[in-house]
Design a protein around this motif. Structure first.
Motif, PDB file in Angstrom:
ATOM      1  N   GLY A 103       0.710  -1.150   0.292  1.00 39.66           N
ATOM      2  CA  GLY A 103       0.258  -0.330  -0.089  1.00 39.66           C
ATOM      3  C   GLY A 103       0.644   1.438  -0.058  1.00 39.66           C
ATOM      4  N   SER A 104       2.481   0.880  -0.229  1.00 40.49           N
ATOM      5  CA  SER A 104       2.889   2.194  -0.144  1.00 40.49           C
ATOM      6  C   SER A 104       2.980   2.716  -1.601  1.00 40.49           C
ATOM      7  CB  SER A 104       4.143   2.240   0.110  1.00 40.49           C
ATOM      8  OG  SER A 104       5.316   2.920   0.250  1.00 40.49           O
ATOM      9  N   SER A 105       2.867   4.424  -2.341  1.00 44.20           N
ATOM     10  CA  SER A 105       3.519   4.083  -3.706  1.00 44.20           C
ATOM     11  C   SER A 105       4.823   4.966  -3.516  1.00 44.20           C
ATOM     12  CB  SER A 105       2.468   4.556  -4.106  1.00 44.20           C
ATOM     13  OG  SER A 105       2.525   6.103  -3.086  1.00 44.20           O
ATOM     14  N   ALA A 106       5.397   4.376  -3.554  1.00 42.54           N
ATOM     15  CA  ALA A 106       7.261   4.309  -3.587  1.00 42.54           C
ATOM     16  C   ALA A 106       6.779   6.154  -4.400  1.00 42.54           C
ATOM     17  CB  ALA A 106       8.145   3.689  -4.427  1.00 42.54           C
ATOM     18  N   ASP A 107       7.887   7.250  -4.562  1.00 44.52           N
ATOM     19  CA  ASP A 107       7.813   7.811  -5.414  1.00 44.52           C
ATOM     20  C   ASP A 107       9.196   7.668  -6.747  1.00 44.52           C
ATOM     21  OD1 ASP A 107       6.850  10.229  -3.633  1.00 44.52           O
ATOM     22  OD2 ASP A 107       8.725   9.625  -2.312  1.00 44.52           O
ATOM     23  N   GLU A 108      10.083   6.522  -6.287  1.00 38.57           N
ATOM     24  CA  GLU A 108      10.899   6.728  -7.672  1.00 38.57           C
ATOM     25  C   GLU A 108      11.014   4.742  -7.358  1.00 38.57           C
ATOM     26  OE1 GLU A 108      11.825   9.413  -9.073  1.00 38.57           O
ATOM     27  OE2 GLU A 108      11.680  10.309  -8.689  1.00 38.57           O
TER      28      GLU A 108
ATOM     29  N   ALA B 103      22.110  10.896  -8.825  1.00 39.13           N
ATOM     30  CA  ALA B 103      21.422  12.063  -8.833  1.00 39.13           C
ATOM     31  C   ALA B 103      20.258  12.318  -8.824  1.00 39.13           C
ATOM     32  CB  ALA B 103      21.478  11.977 -10.856  1.00 39.13           C
ATOM     33  N   LYS B 104      19.353  11.137  -8.655  1.00 32.46           N
ATOM     34  CA  LYS B 104      17.889  11.836  -8.219  1.00 32.46           C
ATOM     35  C   LYS B 104      17.707  11.375  -7.104  1.00 32.46           C
ATOM     36  CE  LYS B 104      14.190  10.961 -11.005  1.00 32.46           C
ATOM     37  NZ  LYS B 104      14.821  12.543 -11.732  1.00 32.46           N
TER      38      LYS B 104
ATOM     39  N   ARG C 101      28.316   7.432  -5.315  1.00 30.87           N
ATOM     40  CA  ARG C 101      28.418   8.372  -5.971  1.00 30.87           C
ATOM     41  C   ARG C 101      28.046   9.479  -5.599  1.00 30.87           C
ATOM     42  NH1 ARG C 101      26.210   6.244 -11.169  1.00 30.87           N
ATOM     43  NH2 ARG C 101      28.149   5.365 -11.999  1.00 30.87           N
ATOM     44  N   ILE C 102      27.227   9.251  -4.447  1.00 29.11           N
ATOM     45  CA  ILE C 102      26.584  10.921  -4.113  1.00 29.11           C
ATOM     46  C   ILE C 102      27.425  11.053  -3.233  1.00 29.11           C
ATOM     47  CG2 ILE C 102      25.093  10.867  -1.515  1.00 29.11           C
ATOM     48  CD1 ILE C 102      23.404   8.607  -2.736  1.00 29.11           C
ATOM     49  N   HIS C 103      28.980  10.223  -2.623  1.00 25.73           N
ATOM     50  CA  HIS C 103      29.716  10.815  -1.785  1.00 25.73           C
ATOM     51  C   HIS C 103      30.690  11.665  -3.357  1.00 25.73           C
ATOM     52  CE1 HIS C 103      33.881  10.625   0.230  1.00 25.73           C
ATOM     53  NE2 HIS C 103      33.314  11.315   1.300  1.00 25.73           N
TER      54      HIS C 103
END
Ligand SMILES: Nc1ncnc2c1ncn2[C@@H]1O[C@H](COP(=O)(O)OP(=O)(O)O)[C@@H](O)[C@H]1O
Ligand SMILES: [Mg+2]
Lengths: 563, 199
Positions: free
Chosen positions: A256-261, A357-358, A393-395
């Motif tokens: 029941g969770s709609s993930a954003d991405e 990136a997202k 990558r984020i780092h």
């Protein structure tokens, strides 16, 4: 009015609790020995609990101490051998507390203002001890409140000291400055404690968080296995501030969770060092793992994985001899990558989706990002691969932003706390020095990235990484080596050892480090309906209330909306 | 708990020997010494002491007492048949000094100089017995002479004190704890005294 030599009105001193006993010996390093009894009160050892607080009134200052041990003493060794007469209740009463007495060991930690309400003085780390025969008192709620602060937007209420109603509040600024560790055996409350910490960080607004949510417990609702009920996740509590990402869309939808991405990873995103970190879980030899570097050199970062996986049988042997890699190792590498990684739906030859990136985009917007692993929650390979790959990558991106900001271009990146479970898989001594997580832990917050590591086997974490963890929260641990690891580099750890091993099996934790003035055992705040409703008042950025609704009505509406 | 029968001030004798720690007194009447462990006041202003040894002996040490009752029916018969006996005997008792009064204040330590010879000795009434026994410093003062004061006397003092307090069991506990503090290193002795303080 009685004035002492400093001109202080003695009658205005705070009311004191009963005298527990007298200081009879000890040292700053080893703690003080307090003989129970004295004055007109006859406290027995049974009245005193390890982990509780006492204050000692010295000649000049008051000391705030924690009880570290309780023992039985006697002034006459013959008492043990010939306790005749003790059957007589009168004699027993007389002897206990005098000849046969209780002693407690207390560790002085802070010096307190002598006078209640004196705002000019705050508790500071103690550098001395009270003199002989100073009186020892049970700490009052006011004393404890003075030490552990009041709840506000910089101080998050994490629990209560044992047997007290006073709140223990974490200093959120200090909490997020360095890495955080949450430890404890399985089923002791690590996940619940982490939920609380995340709510605190979210409310405080000092940092964003990125949660690699292995068992899908933090974002949307999580199951409380003990009571078989559902507990709310961050997204439910703070819908506008939390973004959920998922590796397993189907799983999220079912809950029941709609993930954003929905996260997709391309082969080209995988680097040889990601595979290196998976050596243990993929059961690869050194040679096999390092063959990835040869492949990368041969085909380039973009193509090495795709090229390699596209080859079959004899081609692989041929490739091995061309790249000077032992054919057997090359074959086993091929086998593991294609069978184990090949099964991941989120992994494809090509991906137009740049997950890191997202995520950064959401973080920069001040969002907290939860990445749910769905059905891959029990797949350590997937967990390590994804967490490592994205974090690296984020780092890198953070370093760029930070360096640019330092050079006068743009703002500093928003601080982020990265949450990982099974942290020892990333931070054990054999890999900890190379992995991105090891690097982040060691460079501290230079690039505004810190870690929250959740682990049940802290002894498997590289000790150097461990030493960089600023605030440690530990639930019950029973393995000696784990206890040692959690306490490494902490002064007075000898006393804390016993405290950890005696923590109750659930919802109790010892917290120490940057975010608190002194170590404290807390009964962790319950993460339940009451907690949810307290959040409304605690946070201004909470979701809007329907006008005129009472909090009970509101709770009901929310529950209805959720299930 | 009910108080014991009231005590009265009685003059019982005089000091016949005196030193820093104790006095020896002679009773005016044969066998009329105050009981061991009781508090006595010597002279004015009073020096306080606890009755320790009580003895009855021939006035003339060179004339030992002989047994006389072989043919008598009873012990009182012996005295009746020998009316000279009381004149040949004297009852004496020893008092350990535990404190004194100065300017209306009780002091729980030895007087600077001991009482003079022929100081009068009085028993204490219930009121002063209660006052002096409830100040446990007097008990401490007595135990400080523990080497010479017998367990029996200490126990008698405490028992005696308990009789004149309103809450005798609280008193026993408090006094017992004082004893325990003072005799912390000597559990057997403490035990021996405590077993004797039971009422
Ligand atoms: N703060 C808390 N509030 C409510 N329940 C808790 C809390 N801490 C622990 N519990 C109880 O203990 C159980 C185990 O906690 P959990 O966090 O899942 O343990 P771990 O993550 O260490 O395995 C939970 O299912 C819950 O019933
Ligand atoms: Mg858990």
């Amino acid at each position: 009015m009685t004035l002492n030599s400093d001109g202080i009105d003695l009658h205005r001193e705070r009311p004191v609790n009963e005298v527990l006993g007298l200081v009879v010996g000890g040292s700053l390093g080893q703690g003080l020995e307090v003989k129970l009894g004295g004055g007109n009160t006859w406290t027995t050892v049974e009245d005193v609990k390890v982990g509780s607080f006492v204050t000692i009134r010295g000649k000049r200052s008051r000391f705030f101490c924690v009880v570290t041990d309780v023992s039985l003493g006697g002034s006459d060794p013959r008492l043990k051998h010939a306790p005749a007469g003790i059957q007589d209740p009168l004699i027993a009463d007389i002897v206990s507390g005098t000849i046969a007495y209780g002693t407690i060991s207390v560790l002085p930690t802070l010096t307190m203002p002598n006078i209640l309400g004196d705002q000019s003085q705050v508790p500071v780390t103690t550098k001395t001890i009270p003199s002989h025969f100073s009186s020892v008192y049970t700490a009052t709620e006011e004393d404890v409140a003075m030490v552990f602060g009041e709840e506000d937007n910089k101080h998050f209420w994490i629990g209560n000291p044992l047997d007290m109603d006073t709140k223990v509040c974490l200093n959120l600024d200090e909490l997020v400055k360095r890495s955080i560790g949450v430890f404890g055996r399985s089923g002791t409350g690590k996940t619940f404690l982490t939920r609380l910490l995340l709510v605190g960080i979210l409310q405080g607004g000092q940092a964003s968080s990125l949660i690699f949510d292995m068992h899908s417990e933090y974002g949307w609702s999580g199951r409380d296995a003990d009571t078989n009920t559902m507990v709310k996740g961050l997204k439910q509590l703070f819908p506008s501030q939390v973004s959920t990402f998922t590796l397993d869309e189907e799983h999220s939808r079912r809950r029941g969770s709609s993930a954003d991405e929905v996260v997709r990873i391309g082969y080209s995103d995988i680097e040889p060092e990601d595979i290196e970190l998976l050596r243990e879980t993929l059961d690869l030899s050194d040679v096999a793992a390092s063959a990835c570097y040869n492949l990368q050199r041969e085909f380039g970062q973009h193509n090495w994985m795709k090229e390699f996986l596209n080859r079959q049988g004899p081609d692989i042997i041929e490739l091995a001899s061309r790249l000077n890699v032992q054919p057997q190792a090359m074959a086993s590498l091929h086998n593991r990558l294609s069978t184990r990684l090949g099964r991941f739906d989120f992994l494809g030859e090509k991906s137009s989706f740049d997950a890191s990136a997202k995520i950064i985009e959401h973080l920069e917007r001040g969002k907290h990002v939860v990445l749910e692993f769905g059905k891959y929650g029990n797949n350590l390979t997937a967990y390590i691969l994804i967490s490592n790959l994205l974090t690296r990558r984020i780092h890198n991106r953070y370093i760029e932003i930070k360096d640019a900001a330092d050079g006068g271009q743009g703002r500093d990146p928003r601080p982020v706390v990265i949450v990982i479970e099974e942290a020892h898989k990333f931070l054990n001594p054999s890999v900890g020095s190379q992995t991105i997580f090891g690097i982040i832990a060691r460079e501290m917050r230079k690039y505004n990235v810190t870690l929250m590591v959740i682990d049940q086997r802290p002894s498997a974490i590289d000790s150097e990484v461990m030493s960089q963890i600023g605030t440690r929260l530990t639930c019950s641990l029973d393995n000696e080596r784990d206890i040692d690891a959690v306490l490494s580099g902490v002064s007075g750890s000898r006393h804390l050892r016993g405290v950890i091993s005696r923590l109750e099996a659930k919802q109790q934790s010892l917290i120490f480090g940057d975010a608190l003035p002194m170590p404290v055992v807390v009964h962790t705040r319950s993460y339940d309906e009451t907690f949810y409703s307290q959040l409304e008042y605690g946070s201004s950025h909470m979701q809007s209330t329907v006008l005129g609704e009472t909090s009970a009505e509101r709770l009901e509406r929310e529950i209805n909306e959720l299930f | 708990m009910a108080l014991d029968k009231p005590l009265e001030v009685r003059r019982v004798g005089e000091v016949i020997e005196s030193d820093t720690y104790s006095v020896m007194a002679q009773c005016y009447e044969l066998y009329m010494a105050p009981p061991i462990g009781s508090v006595i006041a010597i002279g004015t202003p009073p020096v306080y002491a606890i009755v320790n040894l009580i003895k009855t002996e021939p006035l003339d040490p060179s004339r030992p007492i002989l047994a006389r009752g072989k043919n008598s029916e009873s012990e009182s018969q012996v005295y009746a048949d020998n009316p000279q006996i009381p004149r040949l005997l004297a009852t004496r008792f020893e008092g350990f000094l535990i404190g004194y009064q100065e300017e209306e204040m009780d002091k729980a330590y030895l007087p600077p100089v001991p009482p003079i010879i022929h100081s009068f000795i009085y028993t204490c009434d219930s009121e002063s017995t209660k006052r002096l026994t409830s100040d446990l410093d007097f008990l401490r003062s007595m135990i400080s002479q523990a080497a010479v004061v017998s367990d029996e006397v200490i126990a008698a003092f405490v028992r005696n004190g308990a009789k004149y307090q309103e809450e005798s069991s609280d008193y026993l506990l408090a006094a017992g704890r004082v004893l325990a503090e003072e005799l912390a290193g000597d559990f057997p002795r403490l035990n021996s005294i405590l077993r004797r303080v039971r009422l």
